[in-house]
Design a protein around this motif. Structure first.
Motif, PDB file in Angstrom:
ATOM      1  N   THR A  99       0.817  -1.217   0.000  1.00  0.00           N
ATOM      2  CA  THR A  99       0.000   0.000   0.000  1.00  0.00           C
ATOM      3  C   THR A  99       0.846   1.261   0.000  1.00  0.00           C
ATOM      4  O   THR A  99       0.405   2.314  -0.475  1.00  0.00           O
ATOM      5  CB  THR A  99      -0.958   0.054   1.208  1.00  0.00           C
ATOM      6  OG1 THR A  99      -0.199   0.191   2.425  1.00  0.00           O
ATOM      7  CG2 THR A  99      -1.836  -1.181   1.282  1.00  0.00           C
ATOM      8  N   VAL A 101       3.257   1.987  -1.813  1.00  0.00           N
ATOM      9  CA  VAL A 101       3.605   2.386  -3.168  1.00  0.00           C
ATOM     10  C   VAL A 101       2.632   3.445  -3.682  1.00  0.00           C
ATOM     11  O   VAL A 101       2.969   4.221  -4.581  1.00  0.00           O
ATOM     12  CB  VAL A 101       3.632   1.153  -4.097  1.00  0.00           C
ATOM     13  CG1 VAL A 101       3.998   1.540  -5.529  1.00  0.00           C
ATOM     14  CG2 VAL A 101       4.635   0.127  -3.582  1.00  0.00           C
ATOM     15  N   ARG A 102       1.435   3.507  -3.111  1.00  0.00           N
ATOM     16  CA  ARG A 102       0.470   4.522  -3.539  1.00  0.00           C
ATOM     17  C   ARG A 102       1.017   5.939  -3.378  1.00  0.00           C
ATOM     18  O   ARG A 102       0.605   6.861  -4.092  1.00  0.00           O
ATOM     19  CB  ARG A 102      -0.814   4.400  -2.716  1.00  0.00           C
ATOM     20  CG  ARG A 102      -1.531   3.065  -2.854  1.00  0.00           C
ATOM     21  CD  ARG A 102      -2.695   2.992  -1.890  1.00  0.00           C
ATOM     22  NE  ARG A 102      -3.261   1.658  -1.822  1.00  0.00           N
ATOM     23  CZ  ARG A 102      -4.170   1.274  -0.927  1.00  0.00           C
ATOM     24  NH1 ARG A 102      -4.623   2.151  -0.037  1.00  0.00           N
ATOM     25  NH2 ARG A 102      -4.630   0.039  -0.919  1.00  0.00           N
ATOM     26  N   ALA A 105       2.672   6.714  -6.621  1.00  0.00           N
ATOM     27  CA  ALA A 105       1.995   6.139  -7.782  1.00  0.00           C
ATOM     28  C   ALA A 105       2.069   7.088  -8.976  1.00  0.00           C
ATOM     29  O   ALA A 105       1.957   8.314  -8.814  1.00  0.00           O
ATOM     30  CB  ALA A 105       0.536   5.848  -7.452  1.00  0.00           C
ATOM     31  N   ILE A 135       0.204  -1.355  -7.937  1.00  0.00           N
ATOM     32  CA  ILE A 135      -0.333  -0.499  -6.872  1.00  0.00           C
ATOM     33  C   ILE A 135      -1.764  -0.857  -6.519  1.00  0.00           C
ATOM     34  O   ILE A 135      -2.403  -0.151  -5.739  1.00  0.00           O
ATOM     35  CB  ILE A 135      -0.228   0.988  -7.250  1.00  0.00           C
ATOM     36  CG1 ILE A 135      -1.024   1.292  -8.528  1.00  0.00           C
ATOM     37  CG2 ILE A 135       1.218   1.397  -7.423  1.00  0.00           C
ATOM     38  CD1 ILE A 135      -1.059   2.769  -8.877  1.00  0.00           C
ATOM     39  N   ASN A 136      -2.272  -1.949  -7.094  1.00  0.00           N
ATOM     40  CA  ASN A 136      -3.589  -2.480  -6.761  1.00  0.00           C
ATOM     41  C   ASN A 136      -4.708  -1.472  -7.019  1.00  0.00           C
ATOM     42  O   ASN A 136      -4.675  -0.760  -8.008  1.00  0.00           O
ATOM     43  CB  ASN A 136      -3.592  -3.007  -5.336  1.00  0.00           C
ATOM     44  CG  ASN A 136      -2.576  -4.132  -5.131  1.00  0.00           C
ATOM     45  OD1 ASN A 136      -1.893  -4.184  -4.133  1.00  0.00           O
ATOM     46  ND2 ASN A 136      -2.455  -5.044  -6.083  1.00  0.00           N
ATOM     47  N   THR A 138      -5.697   1.349  -6.168  1.00  0.00           N
ATOM     48  CA  THR A 138      -5.458   2.775  -6.402  1.00  0.00           C
ATOM     49  C   THR A 138      -5.411   3.100  -7.887  1.00  0.00           C
ATOM     50  O   THR A 138      -5.731   4.218  -8.310  1.00  0.00           O
ATOM     51  CB  THR A 138      -4.143   3.207  -5.730  1.00  0.00           C
ATOM     52  OG1 THR A 138      -4.185   2.840  -4.346  1.00  0.00           O
ATOM     53  CG2 THR A 138      -3.918   4.698  -5.837  1.00  0.00           C
ATOM     54  N   ALA A 263       8.897  -2.985  -1.666  1.00  0.00           N
ATOM     55  CA  ALA A 263       7.863  -1.959  -1.848  1.00  0.00           C
ATOM     56  C   ALA A 263       8.102  -0.740  -0.960  1.00  0.00           C
ATOM     57  O   ALA A 263       8.160   0.400  -1.458  1.00  0.00           O
ATOM     58  CB  ALA A 263       6.476  -2.556  -1.617  1.00  0.00           C
ATOM     59  N   THR A 267       9.676   2.972  -2.259  1.00  0.00           N
ATOM     60  CA  THR A 267       8.819   4.123  -1.966  1.00  0.00           C
ATOM     61  C   THR A 267       9.581   5.187  -1.180  1.00  0.00           C
ATOM     62  O   THR A 267       9.534   6.382  -1.499  1.00  0.00           O
ATOM     63  CB  THR A 267       7.584   3.674  -1.164  1.00  0.00           C
ATOM     64  OG1 THR A 267       6.829   2.753  -1.945  1.00  0.00           O
ATOM     65  CG2 THR A 267       6.715   4.864  -0.792  1.00  0.00           C
TER      66      THR A 267
END
Length: 431
Positions: A99, A101-102, A105, A135-136, A138, A263, A267
């Motif tokens: 998460t 990584v959002r 993004a 990033i799933n 998002t 990840a 980030t």
């Protein structure tokens, strides 16, 4: 703001600490048990965030798992406490780590670079897939905010998001699907899964591109898509390269552990380069906001671990074995169909993967073939399941009923189910 949605710093802190302990568990295994204990406490504190129906399902799973453990104890069978406490902890911590990584993004190129017409359909679908694979969820917001202007979304617009995103389950190591199958089939070969899964995803995206273009009709020439640039692709490519490279260099380290480290590390490196003075504050803010928002996945994965421990205890007490004698391509395909069917009535794929792994253990199935069946089932149910997490998100954010989304994806689901058999066959040949 409802009580269950208020800012909750303690669960966020516990989950962040659990991620750190899970990473430490790569070198010192008992740390993973500590992470599991913290996650269970966080899950209990976040139970109030769940919707009424979802909470009822989770409580039913917890009750069933507890009953199985009790049956085992009554008959002198020692339950697998490690599985119950922390069996899915690497999966949970990996998803929490991803998460972050959002925060870095990609947002796409300038508006004047946006593609139009048929090319825009293909490029936007590919963008949803590329970003969503890393990033799933998002990715849905990033693309939709740039491309789609009115709600509810029309059929072709929704298909771009649903099809492009769900195909990531077939191959991406950053998805919960991959983490789940590697948790219950740790000997599965990730490069094989990614190769076969990427081929299936590419075929599915090709089918989708044709269907979406047709669904737009004459309006397709007016469609302005998502402007993808090399800079936007740099993050997903860097993450994939880092994970695959480290997996080859450190084959003994679980892929979930590699992602847990990569990840956040990438980030933080990007944040330090972009906003060195604000990095700590942004990381802390993300921890407070986003980790408690994982309450649904958290509850489901914790209950899956307990349910599997209970199931194993009951099987040991009763001596029941699987109703088949070997696990081949046809069996894997039928298992995939069963998983898809159960997901249609609300059974999360992580439950069926966990229970199937336990039930089939006496047959010693090929782990890569078993894992591939789980990945296909996860991707199919994400697009075509009226109760899937993806479709629930799409309904909440873009105003389209989940059953309508499932109906729009019906022919796509049938195509993937048909293509799954040769994909599983190819997986068996390579593995």
């Amino acid at each position: 703001m409802p009580a269950g949605r208020r800012y909750q710093p303690l669960p966020a802190t516990l989950l962040a600490a659990a991620v750190v302990l899970t990473i430490a568990g790569l070198a010192w295994r008992p740390a993973t048990l500590g992470a599991g204990a913290l996650t269970w406490v966080a899950g209990a504190l976040l139970l109030g965030r769940l919707g009424r129906r979802y909470r009822a399902v989770v409580l039913a799973l917890l009750a069933a798992g507890t009953a199985g453990v009790v049956v085992g104890l009554l008959f002198g069978v020692r339950p697998d406490w490690r599985l119950a406490l922390a069996g899915n902890q690497p999966l949970i911590s990996m998803l929490a780590a991803v998460t972050f990584v959002r925060l870095v993004a990609p947002r796409g190129g300038p508006d004047h670079a946006a593609p139009t017409g048929r090319a825009a359909v293909w490029q936007t679908t590919a963008a949803v897939h590329a970003f969503g694979s890393v990033i799933n969820v998002t990715a849905l917001d990033i693309v939709a905010r740039r491309v789609f202007r009115a709600l509810p979304l029309a059929r072709p617009e929704l298909m771009v998001l649903s099809r492009g995103y769900s195909a990531g389950a077939f191959w991406s190591p950053f998805w919960g699907a991959s983490a789940a199958v590697l948790t219950y089939a740790p000997a599965a070969r990730l490069p094989v899964l990614m190769l076969i899964g990427a081929g299936l995803a590419a075929t599915g995206l090709a089918i989708s591109g044709l269907q979406i273009t047709r669904a737009f009709g004459p309006d397709v020439e007016k469609f302005r898509g998502f402007p993808v640039t090399r800079d936007a692709l740099r993050l997903p490519v860097a993450l994939m390269a880092a994970v695959l490279g480290l997996h080859l260099l450190l084959p003994g380290v679980p892929v979930t552990g590699i992602i847990m480290c990569c990840a956040p590390a990438i980030t933080i490196a990007i944040l330090l380069r972009r906003h060195p003075r604000r990095t700590a504050a942004r990381l802390a803010g993300h921890t407070r906001r986003s980790l408690p928002a994982m309450s649904g996945e958290l509850a489901m994965f914790l209950s899956a671990g307990l349910l599997t421990a209970g199931f194993k205890a009951v099987v040991e007490v009763t001596g029941l074995g699987p109703p088949i004698t070997q696990f081949g391509v046809l069996t894997a395909w039928l298992l995939m169909l069963l998983m898809v069917a159960l997901s249609a009535v609300g059974v999360h794929p992580v439950i069926t993967i966990a229970v199937a792994a336990s039930a089939l253990a006496p047959l010693h199935p090929d782990p890569t073939l078993f894992a591939m069946a789980g990945l296909v089932a996860w991707g199919v149910q994400a697009a075509g399941g009226p109760l899937s997490g993806l479709n629930v998100v799409l309904q909440a954010r873009f105003g389209v009923d989940t059953f309508t989304i499932a109906r729009w994806n019906f022919t796509y689901v049938l195509a993937i189910i048909a293509l799954a058999y040769p994909a599983l066959w190819a997986c068996a040949q390579i593995a």
